[in-house]
Motif scaffolding. Sequence first.
Motif, mmCIF file in Angstrom:
data_model
loop_
_atom_site.group_PDB
_atom_site.id
_atom_site.type_symbol
_atom_site.label_atom_id
_atom_site.label_comp_id
_atom_site.label_asym_id
_atom_site.label_seq_id
_atom_site.Cartn_x
_atom_site.Cartn_y
_atom_site.Cartn_z
ATOM 1 N N ASP A 680 0.861 -1.189 0.000
ATOM 2 C CA ASP A 680 0.000 0.000 0.000
ATOM 3 C C ASP A 680 0.891 1.231 0.000
ATOM 4 O OD1 ASP A 680 -2.023 1.823 0.256
ATOM 5 O OD2 ASP A 680 -2.501 1.347 2.348
ATOM 6 N N ILE A 681 0.924 1.953 -1.122
ATOM 7 C CA ILE A 681 1.765 3.154 -1.249
ATOM 8 C C ILE A 681 0.842 4.356 -1.376
ATOM 9 C CG2 ILE A 681 3.611 4.281 -2.532
ATOM 10 C CD1 ILE A 681 4.396 1.560 -3.636
ATOM 11 N N GLN A 682 0.879 5.230 -0.403
ATOM 12 C CA GLN A 682 -0.010 6.392 -0.409
ATOM 13 C C GLN A 682 0.154 7.195 -1.691
ATOM 14 O OE1 GLN A 682 0.662 8.729 3.094
ATOM 15 N NE2 GLN A 682 -0.784 7.594 4.328
ATOM 16 N N GLU A 683 -0.976 7.572 -2.266
ATOM 17 C CA GLU A 683 -1.059 8.423 -3.455
ATOM 18 C C GLU A 683 -0.464 7.758 -4.697
ATOM 19 O OE1 GLU A 683 0.628 12.217 -2.595
ATOM 20 O OE2 GLU A 683 -0.772 12.653 -0.966
ATOM 21 N N GLU A 684 -0.157 6.472 -4.623
ATOM 22 C CA GLU A 684 0.360 5.777 -5.798
ATOM 23 C C GLU A 684 -0.442 4.526 -6.138
ATOM 24 O OE1 GLU A 684 4.533 5.301 -6.489
ATOM 25 O OE2 GLU A 684 5.046 6.948 -5.141
ATOM 26 N N GLY A 685 -0.886 3.787 -5.143
ATOM 27 C CA GLY A 685 -1.692 2.627 -5.474
ATOM 28 C C GLY A 685 -1.559 1.501 -4.457
ATOM 29 N N LEU A 686 -2.368 0.493 -4.704
ATOM 30 C CA LEU A 686 -2.449 -0.694 -3.861
ATOM 31 C C LEU A 686 -2.107 -1.888 -4.748
ATOM 32 C CD1 LEU A 686 -3.372 -1.155 -0.873
ATOM 33 C CD2 LEU A 686 -5.616 -1.727 -1.785
ATOM 34 N N PHE A 687 -1.171 -2.728 -4.297
ATOM 35 C CA PHE A 687 -0.684 -3.832 -5.113
ATOM 36 C C PHE A 687 -0.794 -5.141 -4.328
ATOM 37 C CE2 PHE A 687 1.473 0.059 -6.168
ATOM 38 C CZ PHE A 687 1.566 0.087 -7.548
ATOM 39 N N TYR A 688 -1.267 -6.188 -4.989
ATOM 40 C CA TYR A 688 -1.315 -7.533 -4.409
ATOM 41 C C TYR A 688 -0.187 -8.318 -5.061
ATOM 42 C CZ TYR A 688 -3.238 -12.184 -3.263
ATOM 43 O OH TYR A 688 -3.410 -13.471 -2.813
ATOM 44 N N LEU A 689 0.859 -8.634 -4.276
ATOM 45 C CA LEU A 689 2.101 -9.129 -4.852
ATOM 46 C C LEU A 689 2.532 -10.476 -4.267
ATOM 47 C CD1 LEU A 689 4.224 -5.830 -4.819
ATOM 48 C CD2 LEU A 689 2.744 -6.694 -6.644
ATOM 49 N N PHE A 690 3.308 -11.182 -5.066
ATOM 50 C CA PHE A 690 4.031 -12.376 -4.630
ATOM 51 C C PHE A 690 5.505 -12.005 -4.510
ATOM 52 C CE2 PHE A 690 6.683 -15.961 -6.229
ATOM 53 C CZ PHE A 690 6.577 -16.772 -5.120
ATOM 54 N N GLY A 691 6.142 -12.419 -3.440
ATOM 55 C CA GLY A 691 7.539 -12.070 -3.204
ATOM 56 C C GLY A 691 8.483 -12.819 -4.118
ATOM 57 N N LYS A 692 8.543 -12.405 -5.367
ATOM 58 C CA LYS A 692 9.392 -13.067 -6.354
ATOM 59 C C LYS A 692 10.857 -12.883 -5.974
ATOM 60 C CE LYS A 692 10.196 -13.374 -11.350
ATOM 61 N NZ LYS A 692 9.876 -14.803 -11.401
ATOM 62 N N SER A 693 11.639 -13.963 -6.051
ATOM 63 C CA SER A 693 13.048 -13.894 -5.685
ATOM 64 C C SER A 693 13.890 -14.571 -6.754
ATOM 65 C CB SER A 693 13.284 -14.564 -4.330
ATOM 66 O OG SER A 693 12.774 -15.886 -4.340
ATOM 67 N N SER A 694 15.152 -14.181 -6.820
ATOM 68 C CA SER A 694 16.074 -14.778 -7.779
ATOM 69 C C SER A 694 16.658 -16.062 -7.199
ATOM 70 C CB SER A 694 17.211 -13.788 -8.076
ATOM 71 O OG SER A 694 18.044 -13.664 -6.933
ATOM 72 N N PRO A 695 17.229 -16.933 -8.038
ATOM 73 C CA PRO A 695 17.870 -18.152 -7.521
ATOM 74 C C PRO A 695 18.958 -17.825 -6.497
ATOM 75 C CG PRO A 695 17.592 -18.307 -9.899
ATOM 76 C CD PRO A 695 17.205 -16.919 -9.517
ATOM 77 N N GLY A 696 19.704 -16.733 -6.713
ATOM 78 C CA GLY A 696 20.740 -16.347 -5.763
ATOM 79 C C GLY A 696 20.164 -15.981 -4.410
ATOM 80 N N GLU A 697 19.030 -15.266 -4.410
ATOM 81 C CA GLU A 697 18.389 -14.905 -3.139
ATOM 82 C C GLU A 697 17.878 -16.138 -2.421
ATOM 83 O OE1 GLU A 697 16.828 -10.415 -4.340
ATOM 84 O OE2 GLU A 697 15.573 -12.165 -4.755
ATOM 85 N N LEU A 698 17.317 -17.067 -3.174
ATOM 86 C CA LEU A 698 16.844 -18.307 -2.556
ATOM 87 C C LEU A 698 18.002 -19.074 -1.921
ATOM 88 C CD1 LEU A 698 14.272 -19.563 -5.224
ATOM 89 C CD2 LEU A 698 13.761 -18.882 -2.876
ATOM 90 N N ALA A 699 19.122 -19.108 -2.607
ATOM 91 C CA ALA A 699 20.285 -19.824 -2.078
ATOM 92 C C ALA A 699 20.815 -19.144 -0.811
ATOM 93 C CB ALA A 699 21.375 -19.888 -3.140
ATOM 94 N N ARG A 700 20.833 -17.808 -0.802
ATOM 95 C CA ARG A 700 21.397 -17.084 0.346
ATOM 96 C C ARG A 700 20.489 -17.121 1.561
ATOM 97 N NH1 ARG A 700 23.341 -13.675 -3.724
ATOM 98 N NH2 ARG A 700 21.399 -12.505 -3.805
ATOM 99 N N PHE A 701 19.177 -16.993 1.324
ATOM 100 C CA PHE A 701 18.265 -16.787 2.448
ATOM 101 C C PHE A 701 17.248 -17.907 2.615
ATOM 102 C CE2 PHE A 701 19.113 -12.358 0.744
ATOM 103 C CZ PHE A 701 20.139 -12.100 1.649
ATOM 104 N N ARG A 702 17.497 -19.059 2.042
ATOM 105 C CA ARG A 702 16.495 -20.137 2.076
ATOM 106 C C ARG A 702 16.147 -20.547 3.514
ATOM 107 N NH1 ARG A 702 21.295 -22.309 0.437
ATOM 108 N NH2 ARG A 702 22.170 -23.993 1.721
ATOM 109 N N THR A 703 17.088 -20.409 4.444
ATOM 110 C CA THR A 703 16.797 -20.825 5.821
ATOM 111 C C THR A 703 15.928 -19.827 6.558
ATOM 112 O OG1 THR A 703 18.896 -19.829 6.478
ATOM 113 C CG2 THR A 703 18.892 -22.204 6.066
ATOM 114 N N THR A 704 15.654 -18.663 5.943
ATOM 115 C CA THR A 704 14.771 -17.689 6.593
ATOM 116 C C THR A 704 13.363 -17.788 6.046
ATOM 117 O OG1 THR A 704 15.273 -15.926 5.004
ATOM 118 C CG2 THR A 704 16.710 -16.129 6.922
#
Length: 704
Positions: A680-704
């Motif tokens: 929810d960004i004031q004066e810009e809009g409301l977005f329904y999102l999926f937390g898309k991540s790169s393979p590198g991010e998955l590898a680094r933070f998979r335990t979180t």
Amino acid sequence: MTSVRTFLIEPFDIMLHATEEGVSALQARFSTWLRTLSGEARFLCWQMPATLDAKIAALDQAEIQTDDEQRRDLLIEYRREYERMNAGAEYQRALCGMVLWNDQNPRAIAGGLSSAFDTPVTEGAFPALFEGQYELRDRPFWHLAPSGRPGGRPYWAVLTSYEFAPATWNFFRPLPPLLRLNFPLALAVDIPKTYDRNAAIDAIESIIQAYQVHLAGVRGEDSRSVQRVADCRRALQEINNGDALHLVQVAVAVAADDLETLKERVAAVINETRAWFSLRQEVGELLSRAVEFFTAHRTKDINLPTTTWPVTSRELALMLAPLGYRKLSTTDGVLRGEAVGGAYPVFHNSWRDKRATHEVWVGQSGYGKTFALNCYLTREYAENGISFDFLEPMGHGRHIADAFGLPWYVLSAKATKLNPQDVMFPTLLEQVSHTTRLYETVLGRQLSGGQRENLERGLLGEALETLYRGFPDLSQVTPDLAPTCETVCDVLSNLGAKPAMQGIARDLADEIAGLCTGSGPWSAFLNGTTNVDLTRGGRGWISPRVFSFHELEGDPILQALAYTQVLSAIRRDSLIDEQPRIIAVDEVYRLMRHPSLLDFLIEAAKTFRTRRSKLISVDQQMSVFLEGKARLIFENCPIRVIFSQRQGMNVFRDDAAFAHFNQQHRDIIAQLPRFHFVLDIQEEGLFYLFGKSSPGELARFRTT
């Protein structure tokens, strides 16, 4: 002569309204605005293919400019991910606009449109349908072809409507399927006339009468005419209920790189809309005139044969359905997620303003807050070189510290010392006030509100001022020079001009000493020289830092004091320069439950904003930010990131800050799956999102 006004409208996501009640509310809101039309109007929507090329080029440029090897590796990783996304998807860019022939103040009109459509609206010029010179050609069929140097410019054809069945329309058909056709097109809903109520009734009744005369002379059944009469009677009922009657026609411009493809696309558009309205392909001079539907020219000046159709405001509202189909709008900023349903990436740049834009993140444990936050901090660091400080109480900070090879500051009751007298503020008054707040937290009471408490506050302030005035320059007081708690108690115990004041001073000194010195419960943590490096140390740029407070979990007072001193040091550094920085504070309620520290956090949030430091306050429940003074933090955060909130949904229904949420929004928030969130960004809009991540991010933070 009536002025012409052109407005650009940011599309919204109809997935956030996709229930029977939600779309009914949309239709009612749109039709209410349409009833107020008095002059000509035209709604337009442009759809063009889009790519991530600009984003990829920006990462290439950043990779060339950076001297940081770690940043360079991350930029290469993200560039490859965007290249993969670019190759595997067919993105589109959508823009909507409204032309009004109206003499009212354009700001007032934009405000009315924004309120009616619940999306940002600005006055602005429309984009050109095509660039350069074009000429009419009739072979193999009528079309517009680029003349002169083509330069890769497409061919165009224009179709216009001549018969409607508006009673069968809804927000999902027939116009949205046109927008899912992955080729360049533009749509115009032309409204050349809006009747006043009496003229509308006369017009409808004359149509009914004409059909009845026709039916009286027909042998056998004419179901189509019978249906037309039924539609007219329903239109009369809607007019009597407050709707207006409008004359409407639709124009569709289609583009292609070659004539064979253009022919196929024209056929696809005609077939897609056949059940709802009929389209004809314009030919000859009429084709050149029809292009002007996509400009701010009046309908009478375009001068095409009249093929308008009467529709009521509720029916016309459904023709504005393209407003609900947001596409890839910009690649400026970092990736915040992927739109649910639309499957396009959503980017946002929160550093466009001179000031930073604070954020609130909420969500139950296990739904992806920490993972998403780690990804966001990484992207800002990689793409924009923005450093960060991450404060968290669970110990999961080691994941991002390990990923970047950062020092991991673990504060503990046994090994850490944080001196409350460390200088964190530039002026004596601010420094004394800050240290007093820390002692109030230690004492578990505020030194104000009563006569004795006010005297205690004055005496403690006098003791601190006495010690700090012993230094010629407060800013040069390093941790090894700062007075200790024991020294403060010694000075405090000797203050007071009269016996009564002396007794109060000794009692307060004994109370503080019993807690912070000798064998007191917090002596090991507070009484001594700070042994955590929170100084700038002459550095021009401070690299990312991670502070974990999980070893203080058993003592909420020490944990709150540690949070405050670390934030104070960060705030102190932010006053030295205006380098952008992100300060992410997890489980922020651990500070906010102490009144004195809540005051500090409110003041720090204001300071950070003006010094280009973004504060991200993270907790499990939104209600934490809406109670008492904590609301001041919430109101300084125009960006809200909302993960699953199955508990505490009442705030989204009852609080005025969420008046723009409808029932569908609340249902989505209550049922958000893991790694899904509402932005929810004031004066810009409301977005329904999926937390898309790169393979590198998955590898680094998979335990979180």
